[in-house]
Design an enzyme around this catalytic site. Sequence first.
Site, PDB file in Angstrom:
ATOM      1  N   CYS A 198      -7.628   3.842  -4.940  1.00  0.00           N
ATOM      2  CA  CYS A 198      -6.161   3.733  -4.971  1.00  0.00           C
ATOM      3  C   CYS A 198      -5.618   4.767  -3.989  1.00  0.00           C
ATOM      4  CB  CYS A 198      -5.614   3.936  -6.380  1.00  0.00           C
ATOM      5  SG  CYS A 198      -6.045   5.536  -7.117  1.00  0.00           S
ATOM      6  N   THR A 199      -4.359   5.116  -4.092  1.00  0.00           N
ATOM      7  CA  THR A 199      -3.730   6.006  -3.115  1.00  0.00           C
ATOM      8  C   THR A 199      -4.275   7.428  -3.180  1.00  0.00           C
ATOM      9  OG1 THR A 199      -1.702   4.706  -3.280  1.00  0.00           O
ATOM     10  CG2 THR A 199      -1.526   6.865  -2.228  1.00  0.00           C
TER      11      THR A 199
END
Length: 338
Positions: A198-199
């Site tokens: 994810c980020t």
Amino acid sequence: MALHNRVSAAELKIRLANEPFKRVTISFYQYAKIPDPQLFRDQLYESLFQLNTFGRIYVAHEGINAQISVPDHHFEALKQQLYAIDFLNGIRLNIAVDDDGKSFFVLKVKVRDKIVADGIEDPTFDMANRGRYVDAGTFNELAADPDTVIVDMRNHYEYEVGHFEGAIEVPSDTFRDQLPMAVDMLADKKDKNIIMYCTGGIRCEKASAYMLHNGFKNVFHLEGGIIEYTNKARQQGLPMKFKGKNFVFDDRLGERISEDIISHCHQCGEPCDTHTNCLNDGCHLLFIQCESCAKKYDGCCSESCQTTHALPVEEQAELRKGVEKGLMFNKSRRRKIE
């Protein structure tokens, strides 16, 4: 001191623009047991306010999730403040990849039920049983194996502008929906190596624990997410496996990772990966818009929004009365540009 902001957004943005120093944008998170989130929140707000910190922080019984900016000359003091907190001692601070210092203009620290809304109600679920970390080098090695499954645990509008080569999109609008969808999509791959990313790491870490909870065996998650991967890959001269932009949840709306443009303007179809919010205050749809269409539609997502945006402010306010907020602020893939 007041433990919340009392200055208008317009004034705060002017102050930010006039600052004579540089800022650094940082993100960090930690799953930990916080007995009194409100007390912790108040103490944290006061200490960060003293360092002229801006940003958005969520605190819950399960831990902390933070995206902030701090004056460059206060960075070391910030680090020492955070490290003085037992469960944050030595915490990894993700430094933004493509940073103009204008990511935030106000400090907001909020108490939430969870730092990541996951929809998990099973009392036997335990974040202590999570997947194994992989760093940038290990990620590249595992990704080179055709039997490795790479799973993107971000929303569709994040995946659209940038993702790792060969990554699977879990096509949902919310993380809480993605978790059971990922389990179903990968049901026949329980014995394969699965890397989730994810980020900044917070969503994929929880996702890895959820996959293990549902019987998967070899689950990994990318340490520090896309941000840490990018910084380490550049520092170590590793091949960059992420293509495009990394969407971020601040005023930048994205940071350039590679020069590849893999998405298109939602209005004309030309290659573009610039996210914007429709300037019509009754819409604010998040969408991709090229410079040409921004001029053509005055920064709006459609001709109808453009017409509304051109009306006097008072008339716009009248039109918005009675409109449900859920209809005004809609990032859903089901919401189409006219």
